[in-house]
Design an enzyme around this catalytic site. Structure first.
Site, PDB file in Angstrom:
ATOM      1  N   GLY A  92      50.943  24.080  29.038  1.00 24.11           N
ATOM      2  CA  GLY A  92      49.645  24.629  28.643  1.00 24.11           C
ATOM      3  C   GLY A  92      49.693  26.126  28.393  1.00 24.11           C
ATOM      4  O   GLY A  92      50.767  26.752  28.348  1.00 24.11           O
ATOM      5  N   GLU A 125      41.412  40.601  32.402  1.00 23.42           N
ATOM      6  CA  GLU A 125      42.283  39.592  31.753  1.00 23.42           C
ATOM      7  C   GLU A 125      41.510  38.869  30.652  1.00 23.42           C
ATOM      8  O   GLU A 125      40.326  38.536  30.822  1.00 23.42           O
ATOM      9  CB  GLU A 125      42.846  38.623  32.787  1.00 23.42           C
ATOM     10  CG  GLU A 125      41.814  37.865  33.601  1.00 23.42           C
ATOM     11  CD  GLU A 125      41.478  36.519  33.003  1.00 23.42           C
ATOM     12  OE1 GLU A 125      42.098  36.129  32.004  1.00 23.42           O
ATOM     13  OE2 GLU A 125      40.568  35.868  33.531  1.00 23.42           O
ATOM     14  N   PRO A 126      42.151  38.626  29.511  1.00 27.62           N
ATOM     15  CA  PRO A 126      41.438  38.076  28.353  1.00 27.62           C
ATOM     16  C   PRO A 126      41.308  36.557  28.340  1.00 27.62           C
ATOM     17  O   PRO A 126      40.493  36.017  27.598  1.00 27.62           O
ATOM     18  CB  PRO A 126      42.295  38.547  27.175  1.00 27.62           C
ATOM     19  CG  PRO A 126      43.688  38.623  27.733  1.00 27.62           C
ATOM     20  CD  PRO A 126      43.532  39.037  29.173  1.00 27.62           C
ATOM     21  N   SER A 167      37.298  38.706  37.353  1.00 28.09           N
ATOM     22  CA  SER A 167      38.559  37.975  37.435  1.00 28.09           C
ATOM     23  C   SER A 167      39.452  38.528  38.530  1.00 28.09           C
ATOM     24  O   SER A 167      39.314  39.679  38.952  1.00 28.09           O
ATOM     25  CB  SER A 167      39.306  38.059  36.094  1.00 28.09           C
ATOM     26  OG  SER A 167      38.582  37.412  35.075  1.00 28.09           O
ATOM     27  N   GLN A 194      38.499  30.490  27.908  1.00 27.24           N
ATOM     28  CA  GLN A 194      38.147  29.359  28.771  1.00 27.24           C
ATOM     29  C   GLN A 194      36.640  29.136  28.789  1.00 27.24           C
ATOM     30  O   GLN A 194      36.165  27.992  28.809  1.00 27.24           O
ATOM     31  CB  GLN A 194      38.669  29.630  30.182  1.00 27.24           C
ATOM     32  CG  GLN A 194      40.187  29.597  30.270  1.00 27.24           C
ATOM     33  CD  GLN A 194      40.709  30.192  31.565  1.00 27.24           C
ATOM     34  OE1 GLN A 194      40.113  31.099  32.143  1.00 27.24           O
ATOM     35  NE2 GLN A 194      41.839  29.685  32.033  1.00 27.24           N
ATOM     36  N   MET A 246      48.773  28.736  30.233  1.00 21.23           N
ATOM     37  CA  MET A 246      49.298  29.584  31.287  1.00 21.23           C
ATOM     38  C   MET A 246      50.818  29.539  31.347  1.00 21.23           C
ATOM     39  O   MET A 246      51.479  30.572  31.531  1.00 21.23           O
ATOM     40  CB  MET A 246      48.702  29.171  32.635  1.00 21.23           C
ATOM     41  CG  MET A 246      49.115  30.077  33.793  1.00 21.23           C
ATOM     42  SD  MET A 246      48.658  31.815  33.548  1.00 21.23           S
ATOM     43  CE  MET A 246      46.896  31.701  33.882  1.00 21.23           C
ATOM     44  N   GLY A 254      54.959  22.052  32.979  1.00 14.02           N
ATOM     45  CA  GLY A 254      53.713  22.067  32.219  1.00 14.02           C
ATOM     46  C   GLY A 254      53.960  22.685  30.854  1.00 14.02           C
ATOM     47  O   GLY A 254      55.031  23.255  30.591  1.00 14.02           O
ATOM     48  N   CYS A 313      41.587  28.120  37.234  1.00 15.30           N
ATOM     49  CA  CYS A 313      42.325  28.144  38.500  1.00 15.30           C
ATOM     50  C   CYS A 313      41.653  29.063  39.515  1.00 15.30           C
ATOM     51  O   CYS A 313      41.898  28.954  40.715  1.00 15.30           O
ATOM     52  CB  CYS A 313      43.766  28.583  38.268  1.00 15.30           C
ATOM     53  SG  CYS A 313      43.943  30.222  37.526  1.00 15.30           S
ATOM     54  N   ASN A 314      40.794  29.964  39.038  1.00 17.24           N
ATOM     55  CA  ASN A 314      40.157  30.915  39.949  1.00 17.24           C
ATOM     56  C   ASN A 314      38.705  30.596  40.269  1.00 17.24           C
ATOM     57  O   ASN A 314      38.135  31.205  41.175  1.00 17.24           O
ATOM     58  CB  ASN A 314      40.210  32.334  39.359  1.00 17.24           C
ATOM     59  CG  ASN A 314      41.624  32.884  39.367  1.00 17.24           C
ATOM     60  OD1 ASN A 314      42.430  32.511  40.200  1.00 17.24           O
ATOM     61  ND2 ASN A 314      41.926  33.757  38.427  1.00 17.24           N
TER      62      ASN A 314
END
Length: 431
Positions: free
Chosen positions: A199, A122-123, A117, A128, A201, A197, A60-61
Site C-alpha cells: 500500500g 504530514e501530507p 497528526s 486519506q 505507506m 504489504g 493508523c493514528n
C-alpha cells in the site's frame, strides 16, 4: 441540525485499542450504512425520514466518526462505536473525544492540515480524508452539511500548505523508521530489508530505504501481482506472503503495513528466524493498525520492534520555525471555522425562510385570483389594483399587529423593536 466529531487518536488511545476501531476502505461504506440503520431504529432519537449524515476517517493514528445530526445523536453514536469495537461504552468514553459545532469544524480543519497528526504537517492525511469522503458519498451518507465541512477542510488545508512552512518541518513515519534503522546498523548498505504489504505507506517506506541503497529489497504481499508491480519499481524481489515464515530469517529489517485484521507475523515465526540467524539482531517496524506483528515479539532479546506510537518519539521539528508555522496555520484555520459556523447558522434558518416564502406565495395567489374575478366582472382597473395592494399589505402586517396587541407590557418594548427592524427599514417618510 449540528455537526459533531467522535473519535480516538494516537494522543488519547494506545495502538491496541485503536486497532479495535480500524476500518479498511472496503469496510467503510457498509459500516456507514450499518450506523445509519442502527440510529434510525424505533428506539433512537432520529426520524427515519431525516437520517444523519455520516463519514468515517480511519488511519493508523485515528478513527473518527463525523456526523451532521441532532445533538441527541451523540450518545447513540458513542454506544454504537463502542459495540463495533467490542468494548464497553465507558471504556471508549475514557479514550475518546466528542466535539460539536465549531469545535468539530476546527478539529476537521486541523486534521486535514496535518496539525493533529503524529508527524506535524504530514501530507498523507489529506488524501486519506478525501478517500473517506468519497466512500461516504458512495455509501449515500455524506449530505450537504458534511460535504460543506470537508470541502472547506480541503480548502483550508491547501491554504495552510501553500501559505505556511508547516510541511517543511515534518518528518514522515518512513523517514523516522530509517533513522531508527541507522542507529542499529552501522551501514544500511549492508542490510537486507523486507517490506510486507504493497500500500501507500509501504511504498513511502520503500522509497526512503531505497535511497540508502540496501544490499537487497524484497516485497511480500498477499496478492503477488501487486507485490511484483511495486517490486519492479525498486528493483526488488517479490515473494508470496505464504512463503514469509520460511524466509523471514534472511532479512535484517522488516517493515510491515497491511490491512489484515489479525497479526501475520507471529512470535513463533520470529523465534525460528532469530535462531536461524544465530541471534544476529533483527529490526522490525509495525506500521499497521491493527498490528501486523504480535506484540510479544518485542520481548525477544535480539529483536528491535517498533510500532507507530514508538516512532512518534523521533518526530521532531525546529523549535522557533515550527511554532511560527503552527501559529500561522492556526490563524488560517480559525478564519475557516468562523466562516463555516456562519454558514451553519444560516442553514438553521432555511426552513423558516422557506415557510415564509410559501406563505407569501399563498397570499399573492389569493389576491391575484380575487383581482382577476373583479376584472372579469368589469370593475375599474385602478380600484382592483388598489384592493389587491391593500389585501397584500393587510395580510403582511396582520401577524405583527396581533402580536403587538396581545403582548404584555414587559415584552412589548422588545417586540416593538423587532417589528421596527423588520418593517420600518426606510426613513420616517417611508423612502
Amino acid at each position: 441540525m449540528s455537526v459533531f466529531a467522535l473519535g480516538l487518536n494516537h494522543t488519547t488511545a494506545p495502538v491496541d485499542l485503536r486497532g479495535r476501531f480500524a476500518f479498511t476502505l472496503e469496510q467503510l461504506a457498509p459500516t456507514l450504512q450499518q450506523f445509519r440503520h442502527h440510529v434510525v431504529g424505533p428506539s433512537q432519537p432520529v426520524r427515519a425520514d431525516a437520517p444523519p449524515e455520516a463519514a468515517i476517517l480511519s488511519t493508523c493514528n485515528r478513527t473518527e466518526l463525523y456526523c451532521a445530526a441532532e445533538p441527541a445523536m451523540v450518545r447513540p453514536a458513542l454506544a454504537w462505536l463502542a459495540e463495533v469495537g467490542g468494548v464497553g461504552t465507558d471504556t471508549l468514553s475514557s479514550h475518546a473525544y466528542v466535539l460539536e459545532g465549531g469545535q468539530a469544524a476546527r478539529h476537521a480543519f486541523r486534521v486535514a492540515s496535518g496539525l493533529d497528526s503524529m508527524v506535524l504537517g504530514e501530507p498523507q492525511i489529506l488524501g486519506q480524508m478525501k478517500q473517506a469522503v468519497r466512500e461516504a458519498d458512495a455509501a449515500g451518507t455524506l449530505g450537504t452539511t458534511l460535504h460543506q465541512l470537508f470541502q472547506r477542510s480541503f480548502a483550508v488545508a491547501k491554504e495552510v500548505r501553500t501559505s505556511t512552512e508547516i510541511g517543511s518541518h515534518s518528518i514522515s513515519m518512513a523517514a523516522a523508521a530509517v533513522r531508527l534503522a541507522a542507529q542499529l546498523f552501522e551501514d544500511l548498505r549492508e542490510i537486507r530489508i523486507l517490506f510486507v504489504g504493497a500500500g501507500e505507506m509501504i511504498e513511502l517506506a520503500a522509497t526512503h530505504f531505497a535511497a540508502r541503497a540496501p544490499k537487497s529489497i524484497a516485497i511480500a504481499n498477499r496478492t503477488l501481482e501487486r507485490g511484483e508491480k511495486l517490486a519492479t519499481r525498486f528493483g526488488a524481489e517479490a515473494i508470496r506472503l505464504a512463503d514469509l515464515p520460511a524466509r523471514l530469517h534472511e532479512f535484517d529489517a522488516v517493515v510491515s503495513c497491511t490491512a489484515s485484521t489479525l497479526p501475520i507475523i507471529g512470535l513463533g515465526a520470529v523465534e525460528r528466524a532469530i535462531k536461524a540467524r544465530k541471534h544476529r539482531p533483527m529490526f522490525m517496524v509495525d506500521l499497521a493498525v491493527p498490528r501486523d506483528i504480535e506484540p510479544e515479539v518485542a520481548r525477544l532479546g535480539d529483536v528491535y520492534l517498533y510500532t507507530v506510537d514508538d516512532l512518534a518519539q523521533l518526530v521532531q521539528s525546529a523549535g522557533e520555525k515550527r511554532q511560527a508555522a503552527v501559529a500561522q496555520a492556526e490563524a488560517i484555520i480559525e478564519t475557516g471555522v468562523q466562516s463555516f459556523v456562519h454558514w451553519l447558522d444560516q442553514r438553521a434558518t432555511v426552513p423558516l425562510i422557506q415557510a415564509l416564502q410559501s406563505q407569501a406565495d399563498n397570499w399573492r395567489e389569493l389576491e391575484i385570483a380575487r383581482a382577476r374575478k373583479l376584472l372579469a366582472r368589469g370593475d375599474d382597473v385602478e380600484a382592483v389594483l388598489d384592493a389587491l395592494s391593500r389585501g397584500l399589505t393587510q395580510k403582511l402586517l396582520h401577524g405583527a399587529f396581533a402580536e403587538l396587541h396581545a403582548s404584555d407590557p414587559a415584552q412589548r418594548a422588545q417586540l416593538a423593536a423587532t417589528v421596527s427592524r423588520l418593517f420600518l427599514r426606510g426613513d420616517a417618510k417611508g423612502r
